[in-house]
Design an enzyme around this catalytic site. Sequence first.
Site, PDB file in Angstrom:
ATOM      1  N   LYS A   5     -10.323  -1.521  10.141  1.00  0.00           N
ATOM      2  CA  LYS A   5     -10.210  -2.724   9.309  1.00  0.00           C
ATOM      3  C   LYS A   5     -10.634  -3.984  10.068  1.00  0.00           C
ATOM      4  O   LYS A   5     -10.753  -5.058   9.485  1.00  0.00           O
ATOM      5  CB  LYS A   5      -8.765  -2.915   8.836  1.00  0.00           C
ATOM      6  N   ASP A  65       3.039  -4.637   8.170  1.00  0.00           N
ATOM      7  CA  ASP A  65       1.802  -3.875   7.978  1.00  0.00           C
ATOM      8  C   ASP A  65       0.644  -4.863   8.088  1.00  0.00           C
ATOM      9  O   ASP A  65       0.384  -5.634   7.170  1.00  0.00           O
ATOM     10  CB  ASP A  65       1.841  -3.202   6.604  1.00  0.00           C
ATOM     11  N   GLN A  90      -4.478  -5.295   6.625  1.00  0.00           N
ATOM     12  CA  GLN A  90      -5.398  -6.231   5.972  1.00  0.00           C
ATOM     13  C   GLN A  90      -5.368  -7.621   6.596  1.00  0.00           C
ATOM     14  O   GLN A  90      -6.271  -8.426   6.367  1.00  0.00           O
ATOM     15  CB  GLN A  90      -5.068  -6.336   4.476  1.00  0.00           C
ATOM     16  N   CYS A 141      -4.917   2.626  -3.696  1.00  0.00           N
ATOM     17  CA  CYS A 141      -3.693   3.130  -3.053  1.00  0.00           C
ATOM     18  C   CYS A 141      -2.578   2.093  -3.130  1.00  0.00           C
ATOM     19  O   CYS A 141      -1.804   1.914  -2.178  1.00  0.00           O
ATOM     20  CB  CYS A 141      -3.954   3.543  -1.608  1.00  0.00           C
ATOM     21  N   HIS A 185       0.865  -1.182   0.000  1.00  0.00           N
ATOM     22  CA  HIS A 185       0.000   0.000   0.000  1.00  0.00           C
ATOM     23  C   HIS A 185       0.899   1.229   0.000  1.00  0.00           C
ATOM     24  O   HIS A 185       2.039   1.198   0.468  1.00  0.00           O
ATOM     25  CB  HIS A 185      -0.866  -0.041   1.270  1.00  0.00           C
TER      26      HIS A 185
END
Length: 569
Positions: A390, A364, A367, A528, A287
Amino acid sequence: MTTQAPINNRGVAPVDETWLAQLASSLFGALPSVAPNLKDLPPSVALLPQNEPQQWVNTPALLQRAPALVANSLGTATLPYTYPDFTGKPKNLGIPDVDLSRLDLGFARAETSSTPVVQNVQPHYYFLEHTPALNSPLQAPTVPSPTIFGSYQGFKAPLAVPPRTSFDIHAVRRDFPILQERVNGKPLIWFDNAATTQKPQVVIDRISYFYQHENSNVHRAAHELAARASDAYDAARQTVANFIGARSAEEIIFVRGTTEGINLIAKTWGKQNLKAGDEIIISHLEHHANIVPWQQLVAETGAVLKVIPVDEHGQLLLNDYRKLLSPKTKLVSVTQVSNALGTITPIEEIIALAHSVGAKALIDGAQGISHIPVNVQALDADFYVFSGHKIFGPTGIGAVYGKAHLLEDMQPWQGGGNMIEDVTFERTIYRKPPLRFEAGTGNIADAVGLAAALDYVSSLGLPAIASYEHALVEYATEQLRPIRGVRLIGTAPHKASVVSFVLNGYTTEQVGKALNQEGVAVRTGHHCAQPILRRFGLEATVRPSLAFYNTFDEIEVLVGVVKGLSRKV
């Protein structure tokens, strides 16, 4: 009545659960005189029928809503609905006179003429059948210890949701009020979960309760609301730590979300530890939030940014990653799950290889957090970052995990209140982590809401969630693949949530608008994540992204629209 030892210096003690059950049962006969018109009952008073254990209806009976269930209504142990005219003595309890005007229907809070007695239960459901003859509740399920979110006037209010014995999609969907919404006259089908997830009632109620009963700035105040807010905020930090397997709550920093979290690390640890010639490794899947901060740091320090490539399925090429590693590598920062393709990356191996050359590893988890169980200690991640919205929590809140020794050595990136120990005009002494990195008033209410969301996800169980979602992704993939003109983007065998595609003869925006006419919400565009889409020769895709409240029937609606468009070309 059986009590245990007092829980605090106000003489308040937990009440035996049998007594609580008897008290709830004794109220049954009196309830109709309190609210003879059952339509007038507050939403916190309802019956969960024995034969339909997940469906809410109003009936002439009382569901004793112990804290677990209160979390699904008002998020409070003491409901705001009181009945001053409801007085008398409960039947068959063998206790002194009880002032029932101090009893909130739907939950047991009673005071005797002498010592206050308040239930501080492990949360259970208590069911009352639709019959005045009932003398005891049904068997209540056992649940883990509750999250404590405050100590008010001598009692503690637990918030927890009991774990379900099986994954019941219909019960789950009833927890999310927005799924009753209609779009263009059609039931809403929310396939935009990679952008943001919807919120269960327990989260909505918990935030509302905070503003109704706890709202205050935290710490450094002697008044009651500050104590409530501080307890709630501190407990939320501990909940986050428990959810991701951190060693302690001091390793959790509250931020606005993943983007701010990565920027924090780049501008603190990165600025302190990287110099000209040092190397940062990211991947082609990232991202923009895990690309731009490192580009800025490279421009500032003279470090070098390197990229792990992917194959035609969207999988990282680990042999190429190994070749990129060197003694110059100082940081490896990769996504756990691609937001554009859904590819699950092998973060355990990525972290281990980074450590083999002395580099730090940042994951990260934006997700991944809602789809895959995470234990940062088992992974040995140095940093792990995620966003609350999220994972069915509020927007504007997220968390950074950092190993304690790394956080201790990091300098703050913002200055102001809350992050200081002492200030003179000559010097400032900063507080220890994590408060060192939380200048100003934090997003207190949404931190508490995030904790409620994590408790909710825990009640379902991430293994059950992952299994159900995997079946959804497989089904959506197999249904879309044979449609004429459909090109699936990202076909890795290990995927979560996302099924990106393009359709010949249509722009992605046209497909999105056609789906919207049928109530189906998907994301169209570059997500993104322009570098990974350009790797496949594209500027945009249609991105249905799934969550555990989605159904196979909803997927068939999406597939039907795409088939209809395909036939027109």
